[in-house]
Every structure is written in C-alpha cells, then in structure tokens.
Design a protein around this motif. Structure first.
Motif, PDB file in Angstrom:
ATOM      1  N   LEU A 239      -0.136  -5.814 -12.936  1.00  0.00           N
ATOM      2  CA  LEU A 239      -1.442  -5.236 -12.585  1.00  0.00           C
ATOM      3  C   LEU A 239      -1.336  -4.233 -11.440  1.00  0.00           C
ATOM      4  O   LEU A 239      -2.174  -3.337 -11.319  1.00  0.00           O
ATOM      5  CB  LEU A 239      -2.420  -6.352 -12.220  1.00  0.00           C
ATOM      6  CG  LEU A 239      -2.799  -7.250 -13.403  1.00  0.00           C
ATOM      7  CD1 LEU A 239      -3.614  -8.444 -12.937  1.00  0.00           C
ATOM      8  CD2 LEU A 239      -3.582  -6.438 -14.440  1.00  0.00           C
TER       9      LEU A 239
ATOM     10  N   VAL B 280      -7.803  10.237  -6.461  1.00  0.00           N
ATOM     11  CA  VAL B 280      -8.937   9.384  -6.117  1.00  0.00           C
ATOM     12  C   VAL B 280      -8.833   8.043  -6.831  1.00  0.00           C
ATOM     13  O   VAL B 280      -9.095   6.980  -6.252  1.00  0.00           O
ATOM     14  CB  VAL B 280     -10.262  10.088  -6.497  1.00  0.00           C
ATOM     15  CG1 VAL B 280     -11.445   9.150  -6.326  1.00  0.00           C
ATOM     16  CG2 VAL B 280     -10.435  11.350  -5.673  1.00  0.00           C
ATOM     17  N   VAL B 281      -8.427   8.081  -8.081  1.00  0.00           N
ATOM     18  CA  VAL B 281      -8.304   6.836  -8.841  1.00  0.00           C
ATOM     19  C   VAL B 281      -7.210   5.961  -8.249  1.00  0.00           C
ATOM     20  O   VAL B 281      -7.377   4.748  -8.093  1.00  0.00           O
ATOM     21  CB  VAL B 281      -8.014   7.126 -10.327  1.00  0.00           C
ATOM     22  CG1 VAL B 281      -7.919   5.824 -11.105  1.00  0.00           C
ATOM     23  CG2 VAL B 281      -9.081   8.023 -10.920  1.00  0.00           C
TER      24      VAL B 281
ATOM     25  N   ARG C  69      -8.428   4.424  -5.010  1.00  0.00           N
ATOM     26  CA  ARG C  69      -9.401   3.372  -5.307  1.00  0.00           C
ATOM     27  C   ARG C  69      -8.700   2.122  -5.838  1.00  0.00           C
ATOM     28  O   ARG C  69      -9.073   1.010  -5.513  1.00  0.00           O
ATOM     29  CB  ARG C  69     -10.408   3.915  -6.330  1.00  0.00           C
ATOM     30  CG  ARG C  69     -11.411   2.913  -6.850  1.00  0.00           C
ATOM     31  CD  ARG C  69     -12.455   2.576  -5.806  1.00  0.00           C
ATOM     32  NE  ARG C  69     -13.523   1.747  -6.374  1.00  0.00           N
ATOM     33  CZ  ARG C  69     -14.024   0.663  -5.769  1.00  0.00           C
ATOM     34  NH1 ARG C  69     -13.566   0.292  -4.584  1.00  0.00           N
ATOM     35  NH2 ARG C  69     -14.987  -0.025  -6.335  1.00  0.00           N
ATOM     36  N   HIS C  70      -7.682   2.325  -6.650  1.00  0.00           N
ATOM     37  CA  HIS C  70      -6.930   1.182  -7.170  1.00  0.00           C
ATOM     38  C   HIS C  70      -6.280   0.405  -6.035  1.00  0.00           C
ATOM     39  O   HIS C  70      -6.385  -0.832  -5.971  1.00  0.00           O
ATOM     40  CB  HIS C  70      -5.857   1.636  -8.155  1.00  0.00           C
ATOM     41  CG  HIS C  70      -4.789   0.618  -8.412  1.00  0.00           C
ATOM     42  ND1 HIS C  70      -5.061  -0.653  -8.903  1.00  0.00           N
ATOM     43  CD2 HIS C  70      -3.440   0.647  -8.224  1.00  0.00           C
ATOM     44  CE1 HIS C  70      -3.932  -1.334  -9.013  1.00  0.00           C
ATOM     45  NE2 HIS C  70      -2.936  -0.584  -8.606  1.00  0.00           N
TER      46      HIS C  70
ATOM     47  N   ARG D  53       0.832  -1.202   0.000  1.00  0.00           N
ATOM     48  CA  ARG D  53       0.000   0.000   0.000  1.00  0.00           C
ATOM     49  C   ARG D  53       0.863   1.247   0.000  1.00  0.00           C
ATOM     50  O   ARG D  53       0.620   2.186  -0.766  1.00  0.00           O
ATOM     51  CB  ARG D  53      -0.933   0.008   1.221  1.00  0.00           C
ATOM     52  CG  ARG D  53      -1.620   1.363   1.440  1.00  0.00           C
ATOM     53  CD  ARG D  53      -2.598   1.374   2.592  1.00  0.00           C
ATOM     54  NE  ARG D  53      -3.816   0.671   2.250  1.00  0.00           N
ATOM     55  CZ  ARG D  53      -4.231  -0.458   2.799  1.00  0.00           C
ATOM     56  NH1 ARG D  53      -3.516  -1.019   3.762  1.00  0.00           N
ATOM     57  NH2 ARG D  53      -5.343  -1.033   2.409  1.00  0.00           N
TER      58      ARG D  53
ATOM     59  N   GLU E   6      -7.004   0.254  -2.933  1.00  0.00           N
ATOM     60  CA  GLU E   6      -8.048  -0.406  -2.144  1.00  0.00           C
ATOM     61  C   GLU E   6      -8.545  -1.689  -2.832  1.00  0.00           C
ATOM     62  O   GLU E   6      -8.548  -2.788  -2.268  1.00  0.00           O
ATOM     63  CB  GLU E   6      -9.189   0.602  -1.974  1.00  0.00           C
ATOM     64  CG  GLU E   6     -10.483   0.109  -1.368  1.00  0.00           C
ATOM     65  CD  GLU E   6     -11.619   1.154  -1.604  1.00  0.00           C
ATOM     66  OE1 GLU E   6     -12.784   0.748  -1.658  1.00  0.00           O
ATOM     67  OE2 GLU E   6     -11.285   2.361  -1.746  1.00  0.00           O
ATOM     68  N   LEU E   7      -8.888  -1.531  -4.108  1.00  0.00           N
ATOM     69  CA  LEU E   7      -9.444  -2.643  -4.879  1.00  0.00           C
ATOM     70  C   LEU E   7      -8.413  -3.754  -5.053  1.00  0.00           C
ATOM     71  O   LEU E   7      -8.712  -4.942  -4.929  1.00  0.00           O
ATOM     72  CB  LEU E   7      -9.831  -2.097  -6.256  1.00  0.00           C
ATOM     73  CG  LEU E   7     -11.088  -2.564  -6.964  1.00  0.00           C
ATOM     74  CD1 LEU E   7     -12.283  -2.528  -6.048  1.00  0.00           C
ATOM     75  CD2 LEU E   7     -11.342  -1.660  -8.177  1.00  0.00           C
ATOM     76  N   PHE E   8      -7.195  -3.368  -5.322  1.00  0.00           N
ATOM     77  CA  PHE E   8      -6.137  -4.328  -5.608  1.00  0.00           C
ATOM     78  C   PHE E   8      -5.814  -5.146  -4.365  1.00  0.00           C
ATOM     79  O   PHE E   8      -5.739  -6.382  -4.413  1.00  0.00           O
ATOM     80  CB  PHE E   8      -4.899  -3.568  -6.106  1.00  0.00           C
ATOM     81  CG  PHE E   8      -3.765  -4.438  -6.535  1.00  0.00           C
ATOM     82  CD1 PHE E   8      -3.819  -5.149  -7.740  1.00  0.00           C
ATOM     83  CD2 PHE E   8      -2.617  -4.550  -5.757  1.00  0.00           C
ATOM     84  CE1 PHE E   8      -2.767  -5.949  -8.147  1.00  0.00           C
ATOM     85  CE2 PHE E   8      -1.561  -5.356  -6.166  1.00  0.00           C
ATOM     86  CZ  PHE E   8      -1.629  -6.050  -7.355  1.00  0.00           C
ATOM     87  N   LEU E   9      -5.684  -4.477  -3.249  1.00  0.00           N
ATOM     88  CA  LEU E   9      -5.355  -5.202  -2.023  1.00  0.00           C
ATOM     89  C   LEU E   9      -6.510  -6.106  -1.608  1.00  0.00           C
ATOM     90  O   LEU E   9      -6.299  -7.214  -1.115  1.00  0.00           O
ATOM     91  CB  LEU E   9      -4.992  -4.219  -0.910  1.00  0.00           C
ATOM     92  CG  LEU E   9      -3.606  -3.589  -1.083  1.00  0.00           C
ATOM     93  CD1 LEU E   9      -3.400  -2.463  -0.092  1.00  0.00           C
ATOM     94  CD2 LEU E   9      -2.507  -4.642  -0.923  1.00  0.00           C
ATOM     95  N   ALA E  10      -7.728  -5.631  -1.823  1.00  0.00           N
ATOM     96  CA  ALA E  10      -8.891  -6.464  -1.501  1.00  0.00           C
ATOM     97  C   ALA E  10      -8.864  -7.751  -2.334  1.00  0.00           C
ATOM     98  O   ALA E  10      -9.133  -8.842  -1.842  1.00  0.00           O
ATOM     99  CB  ALA E  10     -10.182  -5.699  -1.753  1.00  0.00           C
TER     100      ALA E  10
ATOM    101  N   VAL F  51       0.982  -1.990 -11.045  1.00  0.00           N
ATOM    102  CA  VAL F  51       1.393  -0.668 -11.522  1.00  0.00           C
ATOM    103  C   VAL F  51       0.571  -0.158 -12.706  1.00  0.00           C
ATOM    104  O   VAL F  51       0.531   1.048 -12.959  1.00  0.00           O
ATOM    105  CB  VAL F  51       2.890  -0.640 -11.918  1.00  0.00           C
ATOM    106  CG1 VAL F  51       3.765  -0.925 -10.706  1.00  0.00           C
ATOM    107  CG2 VAL F  51       3.177  -1.613 -13.039  1.00  0.00           C
ATOM    108  N   ALA F  52      -0.088  -1.064 -13.414  1.00  0.00           N
ATOM    109  CA  ALA F  52      -0.777  -0.673 -14.650  1.00  0.00           C
ATOM    110  C   ALA F  52      -1.692   0.550 -14.482  1.00  0.00           C
ATOM    111  O   ALA F  52      -1.590   1.501 -15.256  1.00  0.00           O
ATOM    112  CB  ALA F  52      -1.536  -1.854 -15.232  1.00  0.00           C
ATOM    113  N   PRO F  53      -2.589   0.551 -13.483  1.00  0.00           N
ATOM    114  CA  PRO F  53      -3.493   1.702 -13.402  1.00  0.00           C
ATOM    115  C   PRO F  53      -2.770   2.997 -13.064  1.00  0.00           C
ATOM    116  O   PRO F  53      -3.213   4.080 -13.480  1.00  0.00           O
ATOM    117  CB  PRO F  53      -4.454   1.318 -12.258  1.00  0.00           C
ATOM    118  CG  PRO F  53      -4.380  -0.172 -12.182  1.00  0.00           C
ATOM    119  CD  PRO F  53      -2.961  -0.497 -12.510  1.00  0.00           C
TER     120      PRO F  53
END
Lengths: 214, 214
Positions: free
Chosen positions: A167, A194-195, A198-199, A94, A201-205, A169-171
């Motif tokens: 994945l 914000v993006v 969000r990335h 993170r 958060e989503l990625f770690l989840a 680093v891609a976003p």
DNA sequence: TGTTAATAACTGACTGGTCAGTTATTAATG
DNA sequence: CATTAATAACTGACCAGTCAGTTATTAACA
C-alpha cells in the motif's frame, strides 16, 4: 574533381551500448515492449538493426540491461539512504516515498518501467520473474524494514507488513502508470506531485499510533 | 449406404454476440489487446473468424462492447448504492471500496480491464479516451461526491478531492494489475482481500478529522 | 611517410512467420 | 428455393532475427 566520399558511419564501439539503451527505453516507453520495433530503436540510436545484435543478443536482453542500468541504481541509492538515516521511521518513510514519487513523476523514462512490466508480464513471463526478483521484492524488503523499525520504536501501530508495504507504493506506481496511459488525454487531473504528497500525508496519518478509524 | 451428412454448424444469430464477447474477454485478459489473436477468440467462441466480423466491425469495437457490457453495469450499480445509502459517508465509502475490491479481486474477467487499459492506452488512444470518458471519470465523480458528503457532514477533514479520489481507488486498481501480471510468479504475497481490507482501514483512518500526522 | 593488407564495426536486404481483415463459397433454415 | 448465417481460404502488411557484403580503422611494411 571527384567528390570526397562522405563518411557514412563511424566506429564507436564504446558509445554504442548506452546510445542503444537510451533509444530502446524511449521506444519501449512509447509503444510497449511487444509493439516496439527494433528498426525504430536502431533508427533512433543512429545505427542499423544489425548493429543492435552486435551488442545485445535479443530484444529481451535489451530490456534486462535497461532494468539493470536505469532502475537498479535508484533502488540501491534508496537502500543506502535508509541505512544512513538516523531519525525516526516516519521521517525516513516520508523521505523515501516522497523521493520515489518525485523520481517517478518527473522522470519520463523511469515512469515507463511499471507500465512496461504490468503490460507485458503476461506475455513475457521470464521478464516478469526477472523484474520481480531484481526490483520488486527488493523494494518491498526495504519498505518492510522501515515499517518494522517504526513499530519497534513505538511510532507505528502493529500491522500486516506485506500488505502495508504494497500500500505504501501502490499509489505512486498508479500515478506512474497513469502518466503513461491516460495522462495524455486527461486535462482535468491533479498534478502528480499533489497526489503523491497527499498520499504520503494520508498514509502516515493512518500508520500512526492513535485514534482508531471507526 | 450414404452416411447422413453431419450437421456442421447451426444458425444462432441471437446467442453469438454474447458468446463472442465472453471469448474475447478471456483472450484479451490472457494476452492483452494487441497480442490477442482474433483466430483464438473465434476458436474459443466455437465459430470462425469471419463470423466475428458479422457481429463486430473491428477488434476495437469488440473491446468497446466489452466495456459497455461488463464494466459499466457494475459502476451503475455502485452509483445506485450510493444514492440509496442513508448512513454516514465513511460507512458508504467503506462499503463502496470494499465491494469494488472484492469484485475486482474475485472476478478474473473484471480484473482484466485495468490491465488492458494501462497496457494498451498508448497504442490505442481512441480506446483510452473512450474508457476515460465512459468509466474512469464517472467513477471519480462518484467517489468525489461521497468525499464531499463526508466533509459537509464533518466526518472528514477538508481535502483536495481530485487527489484523494484517485488515492481511494489506486491500491485496488494496483491489486487488479498485480493479479494479472505478477501474481502468477509470486507465491509469497498476501491475499488480495487482506490488502484491500488494510487499504480501507488505513485510508479511512487518514481521512478522519483528528490528530495530525506529524 | 605513403601504400596496402588485415580486421572488425556496421549495413540493409531478406526470410520465415504472424495476424487483421476480406471474400468466394457452402449449408442451414423458413 | 430464396435468403442469409457461417465458413475457410486468401491477401497484404508487418516485424524479429540473420547474414553476405561494405566501409572505417589499424597495423605492417616499404
């Protein structure tokens, strides 16, 4: 009385290289490597085009020097953060992704590199190989190490490391590219910060051991 | 005996535009928009440069025509898939992202567009605005609609739609860019298909209602 | 300490090559 | 044989890299 002839330039051997590099990065960022004019670089650096060639043998050399001076130090710093980190792999990941994201969305000059490389790799294969070896593989190696640490500690589910590192680093790269291409014409878009958040958060989840997705 | 004068060319008013477009896409893909030579496009299309200008008024017009003929139909097809879909939002999203990923990693010509746009947006702002309006916003709108459908159905946790829509496509675009820039120099990398599959898996896992990530 | 010779940083006009777009001419076709 | 698709030679603008010449700076010397 004869006007004192104004001094037309000064000798500044020490300061020139950095000034030229800064100017070059700005021009490359705005126009791309191929379309950048060395006359513009020179003008922005307050110097003549000939002087450029006193310090750098070619346009390509200028670019390589930029990578070494501007990009590499940040990567090296990230490596030492990883080495020093004592907490969990998710925390470290993170931190790394967030600071990479902040760096690249707040710093115009750094955000230029992904765009430059993606845009010019095809026409300047030597530059592409240099960047791949010097920056990209090294960054993937760092991320992969963190992922492996997390799997070993039971934090992350087993995975394909190569795919997952990309994945991670891609976003962030995508947002850097966006910033240098469409952002100027896009008034509606969400803030890059914000993006990135969000990335992460989503990625770690997605990474975490637990419920399956389907 | 007088040699029969060989036929030097034929009139083929109907076939020319498509042949020119196909040639142009190949050359743009290989060299980028700015660096592409119209002489090369003409040669590849089996035609002289003057003929190009009988059918397209400028290099930019050639590019816009390409977007309309090659990119848009795929987007329109995706929209009708979404309209026709009767299952859950997660299923639909998986299908859309997977087929987008397959399309872009299997089709050299389509993979060229993201690279072209990212690379040239800065120097050709008019082209950037055109692509943003015609393709990108429309794609974001489609993804956002699916995400909203999923939240409404209780499949996905509430979210920032704009940010999440970008994250849905970012890794796929990233792979398309990679393919056109570094892939040629990268023997170690994972197959694009694997990365796309991993992305869909990870992304949907992150989206689902359930455990929090930290 | 002022003058001058030597040095090296810097300049900018120039070259050779490239390429988008134009146009005068030619040849296929009905 | 009139029409028009197509050609190919041409123009003008652009730019990386070069180099002969200029000027700031330093060092030697008076």
């Amino acid at each position: 009385m004869p006007k004192p002839p104004p001094r037309r330039w000064r000798r500044r051997k020490e300061a020139r290289p950095d000034e030229i590099l800064a100017a070059a990065l700005d021009v490359f960022r705005d126009r791309g490597f191929a379309a950048a004019r060395l006359d513009d670089v020179a003008a922005r650096a307050g110097v003549s085009k000939g002087t450029l060639y006193l310090y750098f043998p070619s346009k390509e050399a200028l670019f390589k020097a930029l990578v070494r001076e501007s990009v590499l130090p940040n990567l090296i710093r990230a490596e030492s953060v990883a080495r020093a980190h004592r907490g969990g792999a998710a925390d470290l990941l993170r931190e790394l992704l967030t600071s990479f994201g902040m760096l690249i969305t707040n710093n115009d000059r750094l955000a230029a590199f992904p765009k430059l490389m993606m845009a010019e790799a095809g026409n300047f294969p030597e530059l592409a190989r240099f960047y791949l070896r010097t920056v990209i593989y090294r960054a993937f190696r760092l991320i992969t190490a963190v992922l492996k640490r997390g799997v070993a500690a039971g934090e992350f589910a087993p995975m394909n490391y190569a795919a997952t590192a990309r994945l991670a680093v891609a976003p962030i790269i995508f947002m850097a590219l966006w910033r240098n291409s469409f952002a100027a014409h896009d008034r509606r878009g969400p803030a890059p910060r914000v993006v990135v958040e969000r990335h992460v958060e989503l990625f770690l989840a997605g990474l975490a051991i637990g419920r399956r997705s389907s």
